[in-house]
Design an enzyme around this catalytic site. Sequence first.
Site, PDB file in Angstrom:
ATOM      1  N   PHE A  62      85.696  60.609  69.675  1.00  0.00           N
ATOM      2  CA  PHE A  62      85.428  59.276  69.137  1.00  0.00           C
ATOM      3  C   PHE A  62      84.946  59.307  67.690  1.00  0.00           C
ATOM      4  CE2 PHE A  62      84.133  59.022  73.727  1.00  0.00           C
ATOM      5  CZ  PHE A  62      85.333  58.473  74.168  1.00  0.00           C
ATOM      6  N   TRP A  65      83.686  64.014  61.380  1.00  0.00           N
ATOM      7  CA  TRP A  65      82.593  64.425  60.509  1.00  0.00           C
ATOM      8  C   TRP A  65      82.875  65.797  59.923  1.00  0.00           C
ATOM      9  CZ3 TRP A  65      77.589  65.368  63.922  1.00  0.00           C
ATOM     10  CH2 TRP A  65      77.931  66.063  65.079  1.00  0.00           C
ATOM     11  N   HIS A  83      63.355  72.454  38.374  1.00  0.00           N
ATOM     12  CA  HIS A  83      64.612  73.078  37.954  1.00  0.00           C
ATOM     13  C   HIS A  83      64.398  74.052  36.796  1.00  0.00           C
ATOM     14  CE1 HIS A  83      68.770  73.653  37.022  1.00  0.00           C
ATOM     15  NE2 HIS A  83      68.815  72.838  35.987  1.00  0.00           N
ATOM     16  N   HIS A 212      66.402  70.432  28.902  1.00  0.00           N
ATOM     17  CA  HIS A 212      65.790  70.984  30.108  1.00  0.00           C
ATOM     18  C   HIS A 212      64.338  71.401  29.841  1.00  0.00           C
ATOM     19  CE1 HIS A 212      70.034  71.396  31.337  1.00  0.00           C
ATOM     20  NE2 HIS A 212      69.581  71.456  32.575  1.00  0.00           N
TER      21      HIS A 212
END
Length: 262
Positions: A62, A65, A83, A212
């Site tokens: 049904f 994914w 980061h 950055h």
Amino acid sequence: MTSQETLAQLATSLLDGSVKVIDCTAVLGPKTPLLKLPPELADDTPPIEIHKISEYGDRGPFWAWNWLKLGEHSGTHYDAPHHWITGKDYPDGAVDTINPQNFVAPANVIDCSKEAAANSDFLLTKDAVIAWEKEHGEIKEGEWVLMRTDWDQYNDDEDKFLNADENGPHTPGPDAECIQYLMDKKALGWGTQCIGTDAGAAGGFEPPFPAHNLLHKHNRYGLASLTNLDKLPAKGAILVTAPLKIENGTGSPIRALALVSE
């Protein structure tokens, strides 16, 4: 007008179309351009992979994914302070600890498209930002500053998007004095339409990779690979930039959306 009345007016405007939602996001998939780094410096982000789990068949009658393999800094993405080494010690510097109040904010869009078309190494300077403010209004504390270059036109061609030769990449961006000026004004962050927040040649700047370095030193944020900035006004748009709530995440792909009044 009270805050509640303002929200009610926004809801009405969204429903009647007088406030449009502009998608500022590139498609995320195996063809998405990804940053390439010198092998002596670092490993590259691996190519994006999309694997089917099931699609209405025996293993899932049904539903359909997929599962994904991708780096935090793939496609249209958000850079958190963790980061970069200059932002590594902030307790609220990962995508799961940033105050969500910062994910919705006004945007200033500086149009550098003509300059970038003429010179792929174009750098936005502090003086150019000050001149832009004199024409359009002051950049205020807590607002995004976005550099429009129309570089998103190359999203379907990684070679053109990265624009690298034997001397390195050639893409537009800010110089160090420009970013420091925005940090002094306490801008929320900086965003571009290129592969990263820095110019292609920024590894040779002082300091190296100043967008950055300085953004994350000040616990501020970056956006990269944005699209459709030509559809935003110089001032007046509201930018929605919510990253995935990745545990200790240094960044995340996002669906960047701009609210623009007709």
